[in-house]
Motif scaffolding. Structure first.
Motif, PDB file in Angstrom:
ATOM      1  N   VAL A  97      81.236 139.549  57.314  1.00  0.00           N
ATOM      2  CA  VAL A  97      80.363 138.629  56.598  1.00  0.00           C
ATOM      3  C   VAL A  97      79.527 139.403  55.576  1.00  0.00           C
ATOM      4  CG1 VAL A  97      78.460 136.981  56.865  1.00  0.00           C
ATOM      5  CG2 VAL A  97      80.216 137.148  58.642  1.00  0.00           C
ATOM      6  N   PRO A  98      79.545 138.966  54.307  1.00  0.00           N
ATOM      7  CA  PRO A  98      78.672 139.603  53.322  1.00  0.00           C
ATOM      8  C   PRO A  98      77.213 139.319  53.690  1.00  0.00           C
ATOM      9  CG  PRO A  98      80.332 138.236  52.251  1.00  0.00           C
ATOM     10  CD  PRO A  98      80.389 137.933  53.714  1.00  0.00           C
ATOM     11  N   MET A  99      76.409 140.369  53.712  1.00  0.00           N
ATOM     12  CA  MET A  99      75.006 140.225  54.057  1.00  0.00           C
ATOM     13  C   MET A  99      74.139 141.041  53.106  1.00  0.00           C
ATOM     14  SD  MET A  99      74.686 140.200  58.179  1.00  0.00           S
ATOM     15  CE  MET A  99      75.273 138.816  59.144  1.00  0.00           C
ATOM     16  N   THR A 100      72.862 140.777  53.196  1.00  0.00           N
ATOM     17  CA  THR A 100      71.869 141.541  52.453  1.00  0.00           C
ATOM     18  C   THR A 100      71.035 142.299  53.465  1.00  0.00           C
ATOM     19  OG1 THR A 100      71.798 139.872  50.711  1.00  0.00           O
ATOM     20  CG2 THR A 100      69.941 141.404  50.833  1.00  0.00           C
ATOM     21  N   ALA A 101      70.797 143.566  53.192  1.00  0.00           N
ATOM     22  CA  ALA A 101      69.987 144.415  54.065  1.00  0.00           C
ATOM     23  C   ALA A 101      68.648 144.669  53.384  1.00  0.00           C
ATOM     24  CB  ALA A 101      70.699 145.737  54.313  1.00  0.00           C
ATOM     25  N   LEU A 136      63.222 149.804  60.493  1.00  0.00           N
ATOM     26  CA  LEU A 136      63.952 148.650  61.006  1.00  0.00           C
ATOM     27  C   LEU A 136      64.564 147.950  59.795  1.00  0.00           C
ATOM     28  CD1 LEU A 136      61.458 147.169  63.630  1.00  0.00           C
ATOM     29  CD2 LEU A 136      63.232 148.913  63.929  1.00  0.00           C
ATOM     30  N   VAL A 137      65.835 147.605  59.925  1.00  0.00           N
ATOM     31  CA  VAL A 137      66.550 146.962  58.827  1.00  0.00           C
ATOM     32  C   VAL A 137      66.972 145.573  59.257  1.00  0.00           C
ATOM     33  CG1 VAL A 137      68.575 147.087  57.330  1.00  0.00           C
ATOM     34  CG2 VAL A 137      67.362 149.188  57.961  1.00  0.00           C
ATOM     35  N   LEU A 138      66.653 144.586  58.442  1.00  0.00           N
ATOM     36  CA  LEU A 138      67.038 143.206  58.705  1.00  0.00           C
ATOM     37  C   LEU A 138      68.299 142.892  57.902  1.00  0.00           C
ATOM     38  CD1 LEU A 138      63.890 143.452  59.152  1.00  0.00           C
ATOM     39  CD2 LEU A 138      63.886 140.987  58.958  1.00  0.00           C
ATOM     40  N   LEU A 139      69.314 142.415  58.601  1.00  0.00           N
ATOM     41  CA  LEU A 139      70.585 142.033  57.980  1.00  0.00           C
ATOM     42  C   LEU A 139      70.690 140.526  58.016  1.00  0.00           C
ATOM     43  CD1 LEU A 139      72.757 144.636  59.924  1.00  0.00           C
ATOM     44  CD2 LEU A 139      71.871 144.879  57.599  1.00  0.00           C
ATOM     45  N   THR A 140      70.775 139.908  56.844  1.00  0.00           N
ATOM     46  CA  THR A 140      70.858 138.445  56.768  1.00  0.00           C
ATOM     47  C   THR A 140      72.048 138.029  55.913  1.00  0.00           C
ATOM     48  OG1 THR A 140      69.306 138.435  54.915  1.00  0.00           O
ATOM     49  CG2 THR A 140      68.376 138.056  57.098  1.00  0.00           C
ATOM     50  N   PRO A 141      72.735 136.946  56.304  1.00  0.00           N
ATOM     51  CA  PRO A 141      73.878 136.487  55.511  1.00  0.00           C
ATOM     52  C   PRO A 141      73.451 136.100  54.106  1.00  0.00           C
ATOM     53  CG  PRO A 141      73.799 135.368  57.642  1.00  0.00           C
ATOM     54  CD  PRO A 141      72.519 136.119  57.496  1.00  0.00           C
TER      55      PRO A 141
END
Length: 143
Positions: A97-101, A136-141
């Protein structure tokens, strides 16, 4: 601190375990979902994949820790996504899934860090080993 060789060996072993077991073993570690994070190399421009765990999951957002076992330097995958936040994530051997970090803000980290350490206390031990604050890295679609 783990060497680059040791980290690569662990990632290779993790992928092999997933492949040999047809995804039945290795999709979770200590109750945390495992995921494959693919970043774009900041120098090479090539894709680089690494196996990680997500100690905090909030809906479709996955939180990963740039711990590198408490090493004093950031992991390469973190430096890559910091320069290019467009990533691809496969959770529990699922679809890519392409996500933004993005790196958690100070306020977000203050809220998330206790949850991270509650899920996997070893992250607290890693933090004690180093003077750098473990990001901490947040990965969201992507929408």
């Amino acid at each position: 601190m783990p060497s680059n060789f040791a980290l690569k060996a662990m990632n290779t072993a993790h992928r092999a375990l997933l492949k040999i077991s047809l995804g039945k073993v290795g999709n979770e570690f200590s109750g945390m979902p495992s995921l494959e994070l693919t970043t774009t190399g900041r120098k090479s421009g090539r894709p680089h994949a690494v196996m990680l765990t997500a100690p905090v999951v909030d809906g479709d957002t996955y939180v990963v820790v740039a711990s590198r076992g408490g090493d004093p330097v950031h992991p390469a995958w973190f430096l890559n996504l910091r320069d290019n936040p467009d990533v691809v994530v496969s959770v529990r051997s699922g679809p890519k899934v392409p996500m933004t970090a993005r790196v958690a803000t100070g306020e977000e980290r203050a809220t998330l860090w206790p949850k991270v350490v509650d899920a996997y206390p070893t992250y607290g031990d890693y933090q004690k080993k180093t003077t750098r604050e473990l990001p901490l890295v947040l990965l969201t679609p992507k929408n």
